[in-house]
Write a protein that holds these residues in place. Structure first.
Motif, PDB file in Angstrom:
ATOM      1  N   PHE A  61       0.849  -1.195   0.000  1.00  0.00           N
ATOM      2  CA  PHE A  61       0.000   0.000   0.000  1.00  0.00           C
ATOM      3  C   PHE A  61       0.878   1.235   0.000  1.00  0.00           C
ATOM      4  O   PHE A  61       1.952   1.245   0.608  1.00  0.00           O
ATOM      5  N   CYS A  62       0.420   2.246  -0.717  1.00  0.00           N
ATOM      6  CA  CYS A  62       1.116   3.528  -0.764  1.00  0.00           C
ATOM      7  C   CYS A  62       0.032   4.576  -0.575  1.00  0.00           C
ATOM      8  O   CYS A  62      -0.614   5.007  -1.535  1.00  0.00           O
ATOM      9  N   LEU A  63      -0.214   4.923   0.684  1.00  0.00           N
ATOM     10  CA  LEU A  63      -1.376   5.740   1.039  1.00  0.00           C
ATOM     11  C   LEU A  63      -1.019   6.734   2.137  1.00  0.00           C
ATOM     12  O   LEU A  63      -0.247   6.407   3.043  1.00  0.00           O
ATOM     13  N   PRO A  64      -1.621   7.924   2.070  1.00  0.00           N
ATOM     14  CA  PRO A  64      -1.548   8.796   3.245  1.00  0.00           C
ATOM     15  C   PRO A  64      -2.394   8.179   4.358  1.00  0.00           C
ATOM     16  O   PRO A  64      -3.185   7.257   4.098  1.00  0.00           O
ATOM     17  N   GLY A 100       9.833  -4.871  -6.986  1.00  0.00           N
ATOM     18  CA  GLY A 100      10.588  -5.961  -7.609  1.00  0.00           C
ATOM     19  C   GLY A 100      10.983  -7.020  -6.593  1.00  0.00           C
ATOM     20  O   GLY A 100      10.989  -8.216  -6.881  1.00  0.00           O
ATOM     21  N   ASP A 101      11.315  -6.599  -5.390  1.00  0.00           N
ATOM     22  CA  ASP A 101      11.779  -7.527  -4.366  1.00  0.00           C
ATOM     23  C   ASP A 101      10.617  -8.247  -3.682  1.00  0.00           C
ATOM     24  O   ASP A 101      10.651  -9.467  -3.501  1.00  0.00           O
ATOM     25  N   ALA A 102       9.579  -7.503  -3.332  1.00  0.00           N
ATOM     26  CA  ALA A 102       8.475  -8.100  -2.559  1.00  0.00           C
ATOM     27  C   ALA A 102       7.493  -8.866  -3.452  1.00  0.00           C
ATOM     28  O   ALA A 102       6.763  -9.727  -2.972  1.00  0.00           O
ATOM     29  N   GLN A 103       7.473  -8.521  -4.732  1.00  0.00           N
ATOM     30  CA  GLN A 103       6.544  -9.169  -5.680  1.00  0.00           C
ATOM     31  C   GLN A 103       5.112  -9.196  -5.123  1.00  0.00           C
ATOM     32  O   GLN A 103       4.508 -10.268  -4.981  1.00  0.00           O
ATOM     33  N   PRO A 104       4.568  -8.024  -4.805  1.00  0.00           N
ATOM     34  CA  PRO A 104       3.215  -8.025  -4.238  1.00  0.00           C
ATOM     35  C   PRO A 104       2.165  -8.424  -5.272  1.00  0.00           C
ATOM     36  O   PRO A 104       2.363  -8.234  -6.471  1.00  0.00           O
ATOM     37  N   ARG A 105       1.077  -8.935  -4.771  1.00  0.00           N
ATOM     38  CA  ARG A 105      -0.066  -9.298  -5.618  1.00  0.00           C
ATOM     39  C   ARG A 105      -0.623  -8.033  -6.277  1.00  0.00           C
ATOM     40  O   ARG A 105      -1.078  -8.046  -7.393  1.00  0.00           O
ATOM     41  N   ALA A 106      -0.584  -6.898  -5.532  1.00  0.00           N
ATOM     42  CA  ALA A 106      -1.066  -5.612  -6.036  1.00  0.00           C
ATOM     43  C   ALA A 106      -0.562  -4.515  -5.101  1.00  0.00           C
ATOM     44  O   ALA A 106      -0.051  -4.804  -4.015  1.00  0.00           O
ATOM     45  N   VAL A 107      -0.736  -3.270  -5.545  1.00  0.00           N
ATOM     46  CA  VAL A 107      -0.453  -2.121  -4.684  1.00  0.00           C
ATOM     47  C   VAL A 107      -1.756  -1.348  -4.522  1.00  0.00           C
ATOM     48  O   VAL A 107      -2.398  -0.998  -5.519  1.00  0.00           O
ATOM     49  N   VAL A 108      -2.149  -1.090  -3.291  1.00  0.00           N
ATOM     50  CA  VAL A 108      -3.351  -0.284  -3.042  1.00  0.00           C
ATOM     51  C   VAL A 108      -2.899   1.168  -2.918  1.00  0.00           C
ATOM     52  O   VAL A 108      -2.019   1.488  -2.104  1.00  0.00           O
ATOM     53  N   THR A 109      -3.484   2.043  -3.731  1.00  0.00           N
ATOM     54  CA  THR A 109      -3.031   3.434  -3.724  1.00  0.00           C
ATOM     55  C   THR A 109      -4.162   4.364  -4.137  1.00  0.00           C
ATOM     56  O   THR A 109      -5.284   3.912  -4.402  1.00  0.00           O
ATOM     57  N   THR A 110      -3.856   5.652  -4.156  1.00  0.00           N
ATOM     58  CA  THR A 110      -4.880   6.632  -4.525  1.00  0.00           C
ATOM     59  C   THR A 110      -4.935   6.768  -6.055  1.00  0.00           C
ATOM     60  O   THR A 110      -3.966   6.459  -6.749  1.00  0.00           O
ATOM     61  N   ALA A 111      -6.063   7.275  -6.548  1.00  0.00           N
ATOM     62  CA  ALA A 111      -6.304   7.323  -8.001  1.00  0.00           C
ATOM     63  C   ALA A 111      -5.191   8.076  -8.732  1.00  0.00           C
ATOM     64  O   ALA A 111      -4.770   7.676  -9.813  1.00  0.00           O
ATOM     65  N   ASP A 112      -4.667   9.133  -8.111  1.00  0.00           N
ATOM     66  CA  ASP A 112      -3.646   9.945  -8.789  1.00  0.00           C
ATOM     67  C   ASP A 112      -2.305   9.230  -8.918  1.00  0.00           C
ATOM     68  O   ASP A 112      -1.418   9.700  -9.617  1.00  0.00           O
ATOM     69  N   ARG A 113      -2.137   8.085  -8.235  1.00  0.00           N
ATOM     70  CA  ARG A 113      -0.831   7.413  -8.260  1.00  0.00           C
ATOM     71  C   ARG A 113      -0.863   6.060  -8.954  1.00  0.00           C
ATOM     72  O   ARG A 113       0.116   5.313  -8.918  1.00  0.00           O
ATOM     73  N   PHE A 117       3.219   2.498 -10.522  1.00  0.00           N
ATOM     74  CA  PHE A 117       3.656   1.156 -10.109  1.00  0.00           C
ATOM     75  C   PHE A 117       3.703   0.202 -11.300  1.00  0.00           C
ATOM     76  O   PHE A 117       2.924  -0.751 -11.380  1.00  0.00           O
ATOM     77  N   PRO A 118       4.604   0.442 -12.233  1.00  0.00           N
ATOM     78  CA  PRO A 118       4.644  -0.399 -13.426  1.00  0.00           C
ATOM     79  C   PRO A 118       4.945  -1.854 -13.069  1.00  0.00           C
ATOM     80  O   PRO A 118       5.694  -2.127 -12.122  1.00  0.00           O
ATOM     81  N   GLY A 119       4.323  -2.775 -13.786  1.00  0.00           N
ATOM     82  CA  GLY A 119       4.637  -4.195 -13.597  1.00  0.00           C
ATOM     83  C   GLY A 119       3.858  -4.867 -12.489  1.00  0.00           C
ATOM     84  O   GLY A 119       4.075  -6.047 -12.202  1.00  0.00           O
ATOM     85  N   VAL A 120       2.964  -4.119 -11.815  1.00  0.00           N
ATOM     86  CA  VAL A 120       2.173  -4.723 -10.739  1.00  0.00           C
ATOM     87  C   VAL A 120       0.779  -4.080 -10.783  1.00  0.00           C
ATOM     88  O   VAL A 120       0.661  -2.883 -11.072  1.00  0.00           O
ATOM     89  N   PRO A 121      -0.280  -4.867 -10.548  1.00  0.00           N
ATOM     90  CA  PRO A 121      -1.603  -4.235 -10.549  1.00  0.00           C
ATOM     91  C   PRO A 121      -1.694  -3.160  -9.475  1.00  0.00           C
ATOM     92  O   PRO A 121      -1.242  -3.372  -8.347  1.00  0.00           O
ATOM     93  N   ALA A 122      -2.223  -1.996  -9.826  1.00  0.00           N
ATOM     94  CA  ALA A 122      -2.442  -0.940  -8.840  1.00  0.00           C
ATOM     95  C   ALA A 122      -3.943  -0.817  -8.632  1.00  0.00           C
ATOM     96  O   ALA A 122      -4.698  -0.666  -9.598  1.00  0.00           O
ATOM     97  N   TRP A 123      -4.375  -0.940  -7.384  1.00  0.00           N
ATOM     98  CA  TRP A 123      -5.800  -0.923  -7.067  1.00  0.00           C
ATOM     99  C   TRP A 123      -6.158   0.411  -6.422  1.00  0.00           C
ATOM    100  O   TRP A 123      -5.521   0.833  -5.451  1.00  0.00           O
ATOM    101  N   ASP A 124      -7.191   1.027  -6.948  1.00  0.00           N
ATOM    102  CA  ASP A 124      -7.652   2.316  -6.456  1.00  0.00           C
ATOM    103  C   ASP A 124      -8.341   2.124  -5.091  1.00  0.00           C
ATOM    104  O   ASP A 124      -9.340   1.400  -4.986  1.00  0.00           O
ATOM    105  N   VAL A 125      -7.823   2.782  -4.092  1.00  0.00           N
ATOM    106  CA  VAL A 125      -8.343   2.608  -2.734  1.00  0.00           C
ATOM    107  C   VAL A 125      -9.822   3.001  -2.634  1.00  0.00           C
ATOM    108  O   VAL A 125     -10.597   2.385  -1.882  1.00  0.00           O
TER     109      VAL A 125
END
Ligand code: MCA
Ligand code: AMP
Length: 491
Positions: A61-64, A100-113, A117-125
């Motif tokens: 996750f990359c979130l405030p 690249g190291d953690a190989q997450p299933r996805a990254v949860v983040t805000t719409a503007d970001r 996160f190239p190469g990994v699904p980014a999910w809009d929080v």
């Protein structure tokens, strides 16, 4: 190894009790009971499972700071998923390494970001939150215990390459129990949470002490020094955890308002970077409270703390916490005498098992069950520990860690820069800030700064760029950073 899992400890039996108040970006405040959080995290667990997330998966996750981070955290505990926090200030290079190291299933983040996160699904929080509001709220839990990993938290190594500390539910549970006991946190406390939830200070200490004690928490999106006094006055917290920069900022509070805040507070805690003795003294004078300083690391959570009752000794980090053992050893691995400087080695249920994908780094850091912190310190005859710096050249700016090597590596890829050395320079607010010394031809400092801003988190961008003819080196070629010319950074 701890006998306690986080899952056993959280949200037990307090469903009707007010738990959390969160002001969103527009200033509108929402409130939740522990029962609400139980239902919300169950719904999140359903949503994540429906998206294919299973036990053992990494989920970044990359979130405030916002309610969704709490929902995600509790849902991850319930699903035995491993969360990977990413600092919101990180840029492409830093994100690329973690993903690249953690190989997450996805990254949860805000719409503007979503595109960061190239190469990994980014999910809009916001989408996840909307899905959760329509999802079932029955408890969907995967069996887990103290040894179940719950977070992979990246922390820079001396090589400049961040390593993921694998923290288990037991590590967080043991840490929270030690802190709740030592700092006597109870359900009557009101905790003002302004630390970022992507680091263990905010997540491990803040969120976990809140959940374990059942106290009330007000979560703000991030610490903003021009609003902080207003939050203290409005929320009337009894408990605050901060980094020294926050306390320096709070010293700007007018005496009458500071006194009124202090009168309602129970405990101010500082950590993540050294708290200067003069800040502790000025704060005591203004707020009527001696800040309680403690020492921890991402890999170990909290190790040492000044006492709640008894002397909070300025410049020291206090005594080992319950369940944590601390040894101070010289280079040969022999215990040093009281007053002598050595490296702190720690052991306890709070200490992580090792680094993700890095058996070499794990083997180097762990010796017969003890973790080598890399921090240097002394112990007084009465047990108080004073940190004396580090074996590596870590810079801590506002509580964020900076490894000079990482910046130097980027600098030497830039046009005209042949060599670079980055050092920490004292700063009254941030503690330290980085400064770069460059050797090369026709270096354009503004272009160098712009290139760094593009590639690195803003707090890592040097405050000044100094061109020198050559870097001072030893006969063996090692840069002697202490011989670089001083630079005046007056604000
Ligand atoms: C800072 N900035 C942020 C955030 N924090 N941006 C977004 N979200 C944040 N959470 C950016 C600002 O945009 C600005 O960028 C710069 O940082 C400084 O902001 P400013 O408002 O001037 O802040 P400040 O008054 O100097 O205070 C900075 C801070 C921040 C709020 C104290 O440094 C911080 O949150 N530190 C906490 C770090 C932490 O939690 N460390 C724990 C690590 P620009 O420069 O572009 O203008 S865990 C650890 O160390 C161990 C385990 C331990 O012992 O705790
Ligand atoms: P991190 O890698 O972000 O977990 O940072 C951990 C480091 O922060 C420790 O190894 C220490 O060097 C430093 N640190 C944490 N608390 C304190 C403190 N109270 N005083 C000085 N340094 C601290």
């Amino acid at each position: 190894m701890s006998l306690l899992s986080l899952y056993d400890l959280s949200l037990v039996g307090r469903h009707d009790v007010a738990a959390l108040e969160v002001a969103d970006a527009s200033g509108v405040s929402r409130t939740f009971t522990f029962g609400d959080l139980e239902a919300r995290s169950n719904a999140w667990a359903h949503v994540l499972a429906a998206r294919g997330v299973v036990a053992g998966d990494r989920l970044a996750f990359c979130l405030p700071n916002r309610t969704a981070v709490i929902d995600l955290w509790i849902a991850a505990v319930k699903l035995a998923v491993i969360l990977v926090p990413i600092n919101v200030l990180y840029r492409g290079r830093e994100i690329g390494h973690i993903v690249g190291d953690a190989q997450p299933r996805a990254v949860v983040t805000t719409a503007d970001r979503l595109a960061d996160f190239p190469g990994v699904p980014a999910w809009d929080v916001d989408l996840l939150e909307a899905e959760a509001s329509a999802a079932p709220v029955d408890r969907r839990a995967t069996r887990s215990d103290a040894s179940t990993p719950v977070a992979l938290v990246y922390t820079s190594g001396t090589t400049g390459v961040a390593k993921g500390a694998v923290l288990t539910q037991g590590n967080f549970a043991a840490n929270a129990l030690a802190l709740v006991t030592t700092w006597e946190i109870t359900a009557a406390d009101r905790y003002l949470a302004a630390l970022p939830l992507f680091h263990v200070h905010g997540l491990g200490n803040g969120v976990q002490c809140w959940l374990v004690s059942g106290c009330h928490m007000r979560l703000v999106e991030r610490f903003e020094h021009d609003k902080a006094v207003g939050w203290f006055e409005d929320y009337a917290p009894t408990l605050f955890f901060g980094v020294p920069t926050m306390y320096v900022r709070l010293l700007e509070t007018p005496p009458d308002r500071a006194g009124a805040i202090g009168a309602r507070m129970r405990l101010f805690v500082s950590g993540s970077a050294p708290l200067p003795a003069q800040v502790l003294e000025a704060f005591a004078e203004r707020f009527g409270h001696v800040i309680l300083e403690r020492y921890g690391m991402t890999e170990t959570l909290m190790n040492v703390s000044n006492p709640l009752v008894g002397e909070r000794r300025a410049g020291t980090v206090g005594l080992p916490l319950p369940m944590t053992a601390v040894r101070i050893l010289d280079e040969s691995g022999t215990a040093v005498a009281d007053g002598e400087t050595g490296e702190l080695w720690v052991r306890g249920p709070n200490v992580c098992d090792g680094y993700w994908n890095r058996p070499d780094a794990t083997a180097a850091a762990f010796v017969e069950g003890w973790f080598r912190t890399g921090d240097l310190g002394t112990r007084a005859p009465d047990g108080y520990i004073t940190l004396q710096g580090r074996r590596s050249d870590l810079i801590i700016a506002g509580g964020f860690n900076i490894y000079p090597r990482e910046i130097e590596e980027v600098l030497t890829t830039l046009p005209g820069v042949r060599e670079a050395a980055v050092v920490g320079v004292a700063d009254p607010v941030r503690g330290e800030v980085p400064v770069a010394y460059l050797v090369g031809d026709g270096i354009d400092a503004a272009a160098v700064e712009a290139a760094l801003r593009d590639q690195l988190a803003s707090f890592k961008v040097p405050r000044a760029f100094v061109c020198v003819d050559a870097l001072p080196r030893t006969a063996l070629g090692k840069v002697q950073k202490h011989l670089l010319p001083a630079v005046d950074l007056r604000r």
